[in-house]
Design a protein around this motif. Structure first.
Motif, PDB file in Angstrom:
ATOM      1  N   UNK A 143       0.827  -1.212   0.000  1.00  0.00           N
ATOM      2  CA  UNK A 143       0.000   0.000   0.000  1.00  0.00           C
ATOM      3  C   UNK A 143       0.856   1.255   0.000  1.00  0.00           C
ATOM      4  N   UNK A 144       2.068   1.140   0.524  1.00  0.00           N
ATOM      5  CA  UNK A 144       2.975   2.286   0.556  1.00  0.00           C
ATOM      6  C   UNK A 144       4.042   2.193  -0.530  1.00  0.00           C
ATOM      7  N   UNK A 145       3.833   1.328  -1.525  1.00  0.00           N
ATOM      8  CA  UNK A 145       4.834   1.144  -2.582  1.00  0.00           C
ATOM      9  C   UNK A 145       4.952   2.420  -3.419  1.00  0.00           C
ATOM     10  N   UNK A 146       6.178   2.812  -3.762  1.00  0.00           N
ATOM     11  CA  UNK A 146       6.360   4.053  -4.547  1.00  0.00           C
ATOM     12  C   UNK A 146       5.916   3.923  -5.999  1.00  0.00           C
ATOM     13  N   UNK A 147       5.834   2.704  -6.526  1.00  0.00           N
ATOM     14  CA  UNK A 147       5.450   2.523  -7.930  1.00  0.00           C
ATOM     15  C   UNK A 147       3.922   2.548  -8.053  1.00  0.00           C
ATOM     16  N   UNK A 148       3.369   3.407  -8.903  1.00  0.00           N
ATOM     17  CA  UNK A 148       1.911   3.518  -9.023  1.00  0.00           C
ATOM     18  C   UNK A 148       1.255   2.242  -9.557  1.00  0.00           C
ATOM     19  N   UNK A 149       1.958   1.505 -10.443  1.00  0.00           N
ATOM     20  CA  UNK A 149       1.383   0.269 -10.975  1.00  0.00           C
ATOM     21  C   UNK A 149       1.257  -0.788  -9.879  1.00  0.00           C
TER      22      UNK A 149
END
Length: 781
Positions: A143-149
């Motif tokens: 949920x906190x991943x920097x990649x939007x995909x």
């Protein structure tokens, strides 16, 4: 990867395709794997199925080569699709390698892992619930991943998992709460949004009773409520609102005690630079208000902590009006929970009921309850403080009185405490002295100095409340000194001895204990005289207080206690006063109050006609102290219609040092004579024959005055005195002059004159000493 290695039952073509960099070829390999696994399912060959999954996990999904890992992920998803409803038997082997890939540094690989897990969960549905914690843990990170995909893929998986939990009745809440408690303290906005969304979903599921576990994560919810994101704050507000509604519906199942400390902490969070803190404080204060109203006396053991949180909020301005109103409601609700039964000792409560539990409260208690109800209807710290139950191991609810008094005392001592907070503190002290007097008097000695100091407060309203507390302390029966000496006070046995003149040729001394000053006055306890001594001492040390607030304080005390008690005791204390200048000033203040205040109407009437021994004793007591101020003494004689004695005193004024201050006092006395207070005196000027000493006394004052406005005023009044021959009637034969002193056998006027001379001699001696010091500043006396 070593392609020569044996990966059977996977064919070499499948292995090569899984390792290919092209997605299309890996997809073809996945279809072959799906076909292969379906055959094994049809043959019920679970060993081969596990072997395929193990190869895909260890040799591909966990491989060092990125393309192999991608191939392994799509292969595991294909296995799950092929297994269908039987995938639940192999979920751990399917899920674990995929979750490991969630931590991969390659964002594309994390996306494929998310996609693979979505397909696995979609097929397994409710069967994944035993593995919910590991899935939730992995999703909270994505949920906190920097990649939007990746983030978009995790959101799809998140929605799928929420649907599964919502439609299932096998969710293991007990196992999930510890993970929730851990993850809820994340500072990442996306992680917070993920957490709060899950709480919202779980709270809405009828079969999941999240309220039972609310104490575990309530603190985290309030932390999230302070997030900088408006959307996150909005969702968190909604969640907290839903929980509060549920609490109102089912208060019996709520763990109020376990959540009270959390609310106290967040009620004290305040930072002018952060508006989000205002929201936290308002919300927690609203919860606190509901807790007090719903839990009732259950919260009494925690009242000191609640007050620590609530009291500072009462002084907020209109910018925090809602928080202030909520705090006020908390304060009044908590105050109403304190009853006379809280005054019973623990041992005594086990053997007998409270002495005031007969259902008939005293008048003060009834008035206090009425005022609390009215306040309740009208109301819609920098340091974090915690509180603990006073007696959590006892079944009976115990008021934490010691803790409450400590909190109240701390706020009184704090110079930064706002006015409304100080007023609330004093209301609490008054309430406690009314409801729990026996226990409160154990704290009186420690509270007393600060209560006296509070009389110097800038606010009239604070002083009024402070006087109410002091008056209750001075008059409460609980403060009486009993045979066992329970009220340990050095002044407890002080008596007021008032010389009353002569009767039947013998001196009469009217002795009055502080606890029974007069048959016509209510009894005072041992603190009353101590209060009077310390009040006069404070006036002596703070002359500005006497000048600005002295009359106000004394008038209010006359209303709260009894005017006769106040003047009786102060006169007795001033009689022993060594600072003669202060004594004169204080007598002048008391005399002005006596002659002009509406609160002293009854006392003036009592003194106007000295018909009883008690009134004569009161006059003598006042007179002896009034001798510190000659003009005040004369005015007292005018008030009591002792005109001949007034004339005798004025005759002695020629031997006194006439100063400007002295003449100003005479001037004020002339003004008073023209006031409504002395209407009866002016009317007595019509009866010239029976009041010659009144006229002589007034002429004596006239002769003292220089040619001034007061001289003209008094001269004009005396010019209106009629001719006695014109006033004589046929029915009124000439009679000898009546001396009112003949009707007062309890008063020795000659002795009073001698006392006046002695007091004035002391004043003259002190003035000469001061004059000598001013002329010879270097001379040591």
């Amino acid at each position: 990867m070593n392609t020569e290695k044996d990966f059977s039952p996977l064919t070499p073509n499948i292995v090569r395709a899984l390792n290919d960099k092209l997605y299309e070829k890996r997809k073809v390999a996945a279809l072959e794997i799906e076909k292969l696994v379906r055959e094994f399912v049809a043959q019920n060959n679970s060993a081969q199925i596990r072997h395929v999954i193990q190869i895909l996990a260890t040799e591909f999904a966990l491989s060092q080569h990125p393309h192999s890992r991608k191939g392994g992920l799509i292969g595991l998803a294909a296995c799950s699709i092929a297994l269908g409803k039987d995938s639940g038997l192999y979920l751990k082997e399917l899920i674990d390698p995929v979750l490991t890939c969630f931590n991969d540094s390659d964002s594309r690989l994390r996306y494929y892992a998310c996609e693979a897990l979505y397909n696995i969960v979609k097929v397994a549905r409710g069967a994944v619930l035993p593995h919910f914690n590991v899935l939730f843990d992995g999703l909270s990170k994505l949920a906190a991943d920097p990649d939007p995909n990746v983030k978009s893929g995790s959101e799809l998986l998140d929605r799928l998992l929420k649907d599964i939990v919502t439609e299932s009745n096998k969710f293991d809440l007990v196992a999930f709460v510890p993970l929730l408690r851990e993850r809820i303290y994340s500072n990442n906005q996306y992680a917070r949004q993920f957490i709060i969304s899950w709480i919202h979903v779980l709270e809405s599921v009828p079969d999941i009773n999240l309220l039972d576990y609310l104490p575990e994560f309530l603190d985290g919810l309030f932390q999230i409520l302070g997030d900088s994101s408006k959307e996150i704050r909005r969702i968190c507000e909604v969640v907290l609102g839903e929980f509060l509604k549920e609490i109102k519906k089912n208060p019996s199942s709520v763990k109020f005690a376990e959540m009270a400390n959390i609310l106290v902490i967040h009620c004290q969070v305040s930072d002018e630079s952060k508006s989000t803190y205002d929201l936290i404080q308002l919300t927690s204060m609203t919860w606190m208000r509901e807790f007090i109203q719903l839990a009732g006396r259950v919260v009494l053991p925690y009242s000191s902590g609640i007050l620590t949180a609530v009291l500072p909020c009462l002084s907020y301005d209109d910018r925090k009006k809602s928080t202030k109103e909520a705090a006020s409601a908390c304060n009044h609700s908590l105050m109403k929970l304190v009853t006379p039964e809280d005054d019973v000792d623990d041992e005594e409560s086990q053997t007998k009921s409270s002495p005031q539990s007969d259902g008939s409260p005293s008048k003060k208690e009834s008035d206090l309850n009425d005022s609390l109800n009215e306040s309740q209807e009208s109301v819609g710290f920098s340091n974090i403080s915690f509180f603990t139950p006073a007696s959590s191991d006892r079944p009976a609810v115990t008021l934490d009185l010691d803790g409450i008094v400590q909190v109240l005392d701390r706020h009184l001592h704090d110079s930064s405490t706002g006015m409304m907070t100080r007023i609330a503190v004093l209301k609490w002290l008054y309430h406690l002295y009314i409801k729990t007097p026996r226990k409160m008097f154990k704290h009186t000695d420690s509270l007393f100095p600060m209560l006296l100091k509070t009389l110097s407060d800038e606010s009239d309203e604070v002083i009024l409340k402070d006087l109410e507390v002091l008056a209750e302390i001075a008059s409460s029966p609980a403060g009486q000194t009993d045979a066992s000496g329970s009220c340990n006070n050095s002044d407890s046995k002080t008596e007021l001895h008032i010389p009353g003149g002569v009767r039947d040729g013998q001196p009469v001394v009217v002795g009055c204990k502080v606890t029974d000053l007069s048959p016509s006055t209510p009894s005072m306890n041992s603190y009353f005289y101590k209060f009077m001594i310390n009040l006069l001492k404070r006036f002596s040390l703070e002359r500005k207080l006497l000048e600005m607030r002295g009359a106000f304080i004394i008038r209010q005390l006359c209303l709260l206690l009894h005017a006769e008690n106040i003047f009786h005791s102060m006169a007795d204390i001033l009689l022993k006063e060594e600072d003669l200048k202060f004594a004169s000033t204080m007598v002048q203040t008391l005399n002005t109050i006596l002659l002009t205040s509406a609160e002293l109407f009854q006392l003036r009437n009592q003194l106007k006609d000295l018909r009883t021994q008690e009134s004569c004793a009161l006059f003598c007591c006042l007179y002896r102290s009034w001798c510190h101020n000659p003009v005040a003494t004369v005015s007292l004689c005018f008030l009591t219609q002792n005109y001949r004695h007034a004339y005798d005193l004025i005759q002695k004024f020629g031997d006194l040092e006439v100063t400007v201050d002295f003449l100003m006092e005479v001037d004020k006395l002339v003004q008073l004579i023209e006031s409504p207070i002395f209407t009866y005196l002016r009317l007595q000027l019509l009866d010239v024959e029976h009041n010659p000493y009144l006229i002589k006394a007034l002429y004596g004052l006239l002769m003292l005055l220089p040619q001034s406005q007061a001289f003209q005023l008094l001269s004009h009044r005396l010019s209106c005195v009629p001719n006695p021959e014109l006033m004589r009637t046929v029915e009124d034969p000439k009679a000898p002059v009546k001396d009112k002193r003949l009707a007062q056998p309890h008063i020795d006027y000659s002795e009073l004159l001698q006392h006046f001379d002695r007091v004035q001699s002391k004043h003259l001696e002190v003035r000469h000493q001061r004059a000598g010091r001013s002329e010879h500043p270097d001379r040591k006396l």
